[in-house]
Design an enzyme around this catalytic site. Sequence first.
Site, short mmCIF file in Angstrom:
data_model
loop_
_atom_site.label_atom_id
_atom_site.label_comp_id
_atom_site.label_asym_id
_atom_site.label_seq_id
_atom_site.Cartn_x
_atom_site.Cartn_y
_atom_site.Cartn_z
N MET A 1 0.76 -1.06 0.26
CA MET A 1 -0.46 -0.02 -0.58
C MET A 1 0.97 1.09 -0.02
O MET A 1 1.94 1.81 1.10
CB MET A 1 -1.07 0.01 1.19
CG MET A 1 -1.61 -1.53 1.59
SD MET A 1 -2.80 -1.70 0.15
CE MET A 1 -3.67 -3.18 0.42
N ASP B 1 0.28 -6.92 5.20
CA ASP B 1 0.03 -6.73 3.64
C ASP B 1 2.14 -6.43 3.17
O ASP B 1 3.02 -5.16 3.26
CB ASP B 1 0.20 -5.34 4.48
CG ASP B 1 0.03 -4.19 2.89
OD1 ASP B 1 0.69 -4.39 1.50
OD2 ASP B 1 -0.21 -3.10 2.94
N LEU B 2 2.84 -7.53 3.22
CA LEU B 2 4.67 -7.42 4.05
C LEU B 2 4.91 -7.70 2.32
O LEU B 2 4.58 -8.64 1.36
CB LEU B 2 4.86 -8.40 4.58
CG LEU B 2 4.95 -8.06 6.04
CD1 LEU B 2 5.53 -9.17 6.80
CD2 LEU B 2 6.05 -6.98 6.56
N GLU B 3 6.07 -6.42 1.53
CA GLU B 3 5.99 -6.03 0.01
C GLU B 3 7.45 -6.26 -0.44
O GLU B 3 7.80 -5.63 -1.29
CB GLU B 3 5.20 -4.87 0.11
CG GLU B 3 3.25 -4.85 -0.06
CD GLU B 3 2.94 -3.30 -0.45
OE1 GLU B 3 4.24 -1.77 -1.29
OE2 GLU B 3 1.85 -2.92 -0.57
N HIS B 4 8.41 -6.88 0.57
CA HIS B 4 9.13 -6.89 0.47
C HIS B 4 9.62 -8.11 1.20
O HIS B 4 10.86 -8.85 0.99
CB HIS B 4 9.86 -6.17 1.58
CG HIS B 4 9.45 -4.26 1.45
ND1 HIS B 4 10.13 -3.96 0.42
CD2 HIS B 4 8.50 -3.96 2.08
CE1 HIS B 4 10.24 -2.53 0.66
NE2 HIS B 4 8.83 -2.75 1.82
#
Length: 570
Positions: free
Chosen positions: A1, A394-397
């Site tokens: 996000m 919502d971990l985007e890494h």
Amino acid sequence: MERVPNGRRRPRSWLGGVVAVLAAGALSVGGMGGVAQAADINVAKNAGFEAGLANWSCSGGSGAVVGAPVRSGAGALKGTPAGQDNARCSQSVAVQPNSTYTLSAWVQGGYAYLGASGTGTTDVSTWTPGESGWKQLTTTFRTGASTRAVTVYTHGWYGQSAYLVDDVSVFGPDGGGGGDPDPQAPGTPAGLGVGAVTSSSVALSWNAVSGATGYNVYRDGTKVQTATGTSATVTGLAAATSYQFQVSATNAVGESAKSAAVSGRTSPGGGDPGGPAVPRHALTGYWQNFNNGATVQKLRDVQAQYDIIAVAFADSTATPGQIVFNLSSALGYSGVAEFKSDIAAKKAAGKSVIISVGGELGNVTINSDASATAFANSAYALMQEYGFNGIDIDLEHGINSTYMTKALRQLSAKAGSGMVLTMAPQTIDMQNTGTEYFKTALAVKDILTVVNMQHYNSGSMLGCDGQVYSQGSVDFLTALACIQLEGGLDPSQVGIGVPASTRGAGSGYVSPTIVNNALSCLTRGTNCGNFKPSKTYPSLRGAMTWSTNWDATAGNAWSNAVGPHVHALP
């Protein structure tokens, strides 16, 4: 996000003020014999500053109402001289011609002046060089033959410290404007609801009551505590037990009648969040705990269409896996207690409020047994402290499926079966069942609420038919959702994630019409694009957006259109 960079109002701290109430004998109206006399009253309005600065005008914003110290009631005027401004506050009062008035006010602090101008005769004033306690200033004036209004004022002195004023009185014949109404006990609180519960406590919230300075909380008819705000948590309760709760409002005059009773039942133990069940078809919205140019909202302002509200975001610490929550000062909250009250109110309204972990700029590393345990313990602590119903990943890494699964299972064991668990992977994370995100979703399928994949900020991706689709179309939404629907997740665990406006993401915005068409395609087989799934999925959970704030910025166009459509799915 993406996150790129009640009671009375309290004007800012300057002031010129005035205040007081004076008991004086009746004064008759001068004039020709035989003319009826007007009753003597205090013709000043908002004389005790219980309504902020209403009826008063202060030079250069120099006046403010403070809650302490006060002589009576809940407010007093504070005037702060600065530069060439002596912090003058005044009001025009209606008077009778040829009449005598007693002007008084109680003052404290620095130099304080009290006066009247425009009397039509001799204007008057009085002052004191400063008082450590409340002192009453008093003077009298007589109006001229044609005077119908007089300006009463108070001010400090240049270069001197701030002064305080309370209980202003201009006592004499009614000039036609009347005076302040007699103070009354506050009304009965409405909207009492039960929020988060534990095995030993029940959180309550209610609507503010005008004129109230406090509230009493009753359990089974017995007063158990007081509160200054509109929420309270009753503690020391027995597990798995039902209680009746009521609240009343109080002020200096008295106490209101008790509110209608509500029932709250403590949990049996184990920390079950005790929130409402997520509806069959749900709308999820991320709420921004920061200001990035979108409309700033308090949690209470989140649009009613949203069933799951994800608070974005928790923060990581120096301890691997550990998370904390820091309420942003940019949102206008008076403190954490007010925020907790908003959570309780949303839950009482049937909404699920969860804490989101990650986002574009956030990252939490969970790659060992120790970090998995640290995550579970700290997440559960936040659920207990704030009343969150669950957690959003919502971990985007990148994530480690093995240890993320362990962390979520430990958290679920602590929180109980009522925990809401959502995920918001990027499109690349859900292209096949071998990705770490997809493996995690399948590994926790028995405790998973919904996966709302982000159909935005993406390049072209494969659909479940092996064809390549570009973002921004019905086909992109449906063909990519199909991968999850056919890859092992239950349709009730799949949602479509999109931005609420063109400003909500770097790319991938689609109109609410396209979102609704995609939902209809997947659940009913209608309004599809070129891609049409081989079967329908009537129990599809719904849709998600980033964010409720960007939705508000765009006039709530997204939630007003998509929300009713989601809730009407089969």
